[in-house]
Design an enzyme around this catalytic site. Structure first.
Site, short mmCIF file in Angstrom:
data_model
loop_
_atom_site.label_atom_id
_atom_site.label_comp_id
_atom_site.label_asym_id
_atom_site.label_seq_id
_atom_site.Cartn_x
_atom_site.Cartn_y
_atom_site.Cartn_z
N ASP A 96 3.25 1.28 -3.88
CA ASP A 96 3.51 2.35 -2.93
C ASP A 96 4.73 3.18 -3.33
O ASP A 96 5.81 2.63 -3.61
CB ASP A 96 3.71 1.76 -1.54
CG ASP A 96 3.87 2.84 -0.49
OD1 ASP A 96 2.84 3.37 -0.04
OD2 ASP A 96 5.02 3.16 -0.13
N TYR A 124 -2.25 -2.91 1.16
CA TYR A 124 -2.12 -2.24 2.44
C TYR A 124 -3.13 -2.79 3.45
O TYR A 124 -2.80 -3.04 4.62
CB TYR A 124 -2.32 -0.73 2.26
CG TYR A 124 -1.95 0.09 3.46
CD1 TYR A 124 -0.62 0.27 3.81
CD2 TYR A 124 -2.92 0.69 4.24
CE1 TYR A 124 -0.25 1.04 4.92
CE2 TYR A 124 -2.57 1.46 5.35
CZ TYR A 124 -1.24 1.63 5.68
OH TYR A 124 -0.90 2.38 6.78
N TRP A 139 -2.75 -1.34 -4.69
CA TRP A 139 -2.09 -0.74 -3.54
C TRP A 139 -2.97 -0.80 -2.30
O TRP A 139 -2.53 -1.20 -1.23
CB TRP A 139 -1.71 0.72 -3.82
CG TRP A 139 -1.10 1.38 -2.62
CD1 TRP A 139 0.22 1.38 -2.28
CD2 TRP A 139 -1.78 2.08 -1.57
NE1 TRP A 139 0.41 2.05 -1.08
CE2 TRP A 139 -0.80 2.49 -0.62
CE3 TRP A 139 -3.11 2.41 -1.33
CZ2 TRP A 139 -1.13 3.20 0.53
CZ3 TRP A 139 -3.43 3.13 -0.18
CH2 TRP A 139 -2.45 3.52 0.74
#
Length: 483
Positions: A438, A422, A418
């Site tokens: 997410d 990002y 994650w």
């Protein structure tokens, strides 16, 4: 490859979607233009098309004074590929050639100078040094046209090493001295606030971008006002900047800045507001999926907010692991208060807001992060991230190979897919990055597609624009989620 017929149709229609993606050299005048130039369309036999302005100038064409090629948005083509050329252009924008030369650029990219030269000539029609010189000239032309900055300061702000070199280069490229380009009678004085227009291709959903940034603003460093975005910036340009969306551009206001370092500042602002994206190309791919089509139609021009500084964004991502957006912002504010640097003018302006520079990697690595409300594992992750970045082992500003950067991030304690996704979509500018774990994405997707393929399988339809698909899904949520 540039298709002659497609390019000529775009020029005839003055199609803004192609602005910055190619340039038109007119052999009968020796001038090159943007596709949107208001001048009469030249005959087919008198035009040549170039993928970059530097290639047109290398072929002997001079920039048009009406459409001003230097004011066009950047090409989005390199974003899709994220290859060595794209990373090299990003480093050139950061001033690597100005500081380290072509050899230093090649070293940063882990290739030979010969290989780099060959790739640049094949892709852009000019070697790296010529590309860097062209970008300096374009910025200088804009500073002469749009600001009252003295010519001597324009030379250094645009990256030239001397006024003599600047004068000679401008005369060679534009056929006029800087003073002639600016025009007689212009009042020139060092402005308290520098203003530049940053172009984009419509459509552009500035409201959605500002709302996204507002929810994630780091207290003391950045804030979103009714009209735009404000933040502190450090380095050689230290001060405060404002980015104010307008109908056909974003206005950059930079206060408290010295004459050097303008090129990196402009480049970072463009990345932060995702100004070089082609929303039409993104929308065409995403809308081919019936699930995404109504989202694209409802929000044309939705962009992926970037990052002004890669390390800052990575820290924000770590702080956002498994907590709400608001909680992550609170933790980031505490970190800034602990080890950030107050603005240099805070002594004379106690009400300054925002008032702090985000701490450097070295500052975070050397600071005791206890007492900030962070778990022990989170403190270890931040220390490892800061140490690797400060040592040059981790490049979070897009100059390193994306796959290699992802591997190095995953090797850090407490960093998972994650966080890497990002950081990839916002700091590294990867348009296909997807923070698959997410919670917000899962909620939004489950609401829109309660039955059928899983999110990861469905996301294959969205390549190479999965980061933009993520933004569309996030904007469907009515509550703030961890991201």
């Amino acid at each position: 490859m540039l298709d002659f017929d497609s390019c000529y149709r775009a020029v005839t229609a003055r199609d803004a979607r192609f602005d910055g993606r190619f340039f038109t050299g007119v052999t009968s005048t020796g001038i090159y233009c943007r596709p949107i130039c208001p001048a009469r369309t030249p005959a087919r036999r008198n035009v040549r098309f170039f993928a970059a302005a530097v290639a047109a100038e290398g072929a002997g064409f001079r920039p048009c004074k009406r459409c001003r090629p230097e004011a066009s948005p950047g090409s989005p083509d390199w974003d899709v590929r994220g290859d060595l050329i794209g990373r090299a252009l990003r480093l050139i924008d950061e001033g690597v050639i100005d500081d380290l030369g072509v050899r230093g650029l090649a070293r940063r990219l882990s290739v030979t100078e010969r290989h780099l030269h060959r790739l640049f000539v094949a892709e852009l029609g000019a070697p790296p040094l010529a590309v860097a010189r062209n970008r300096r000239l374009q910025l200088a032309r804009r500073l002469l046209t749009e600001t009252a900055m003295p010519i001597t300061e324009v030379a250094f702000a645009s990256g030239f090493g001397s006024v003599r070199q600047f004068n000679a280069s401008m005369l060679e490229s534009y056929g006029q001295a800087p003073s002639e380009l600016r025009g007689a009678g212009r009042v020139t004085a060092r402005p308290a606030t520098l203003q530049l227009r940053l172009a984009f291709r419509p459509p552009y959903d500035a409201g959605a971008l500002l709302r996204f940034l507002a929810a994630r603003a780091i207290p003391g460093v950045e804030k979103v006002t009714a009209g735009g975005y404000v933040r502190t910036v450090g380095g050689g340009t230290g001060g405060v900047i404002e980015l104010l969306p307008r109908d056909d551009h974003v206005l950059l206001r930079a206060g408290g800045h010295g004459p050097r370092g303008m090129a990196p500042l402009v480049a970072r602002c463009r990345r932060l507001f995702d100004l070089d994206a082609d929303s039409c190309a993104v929308g065409e791919v995403l809308a081919s999926d019936p699930l995404m089509a109504p989202l694209v139609a409802a929000r044309p021009g939705l962009r992926v907010p970037g990052a002004f500084d890669g390390f800052e964004l990575a820290v924000r991502a770590v702080l956002g692991q498994q907590v709400s957006v608001a909680a992550a912002s609170t933790l980031a504010g505490r970190l800034v208060a602990r080890c950030g640097t107050p603005r240099s003018d805070c002594a004379t302006n106690p009400a300054a807001d925002p008032a702090h520079l985000f701490p450097t990697a070295a500052q975070v690595a050397e600071t005791d992060l206890g007492g900030l409300g962070l778990t022990g594992s989170r403190r270890r992750t931040l220390h490892a991230l800061a140490t690797a970045t400060a040592a040059g082992e981790l490049d979070l500003d897009g100059g390193a190979d994306p796959a290699e950067t992802a591997e190095r991030l995953l090797a850090l304690p407490g960093v998972g897919p994650w966080t890497v996704g990002y950081i990839g979509m916002r700091a590294l500018g990867d348009p296909d990055a997807l923070p698959i774990g997410d919670l917000g994405l899962r909620r939004a997707f489950a609401t829109l597609a309660p039955e059928g393929p899983a999110l990861l399988d469905r996301a294959e339809r969205w390549r190479p624009w999965r980061a933009y698909a993520a933004m569309h899904l996030w904007t469907t949520l009515s509550e703030r989620i961890s991201s």
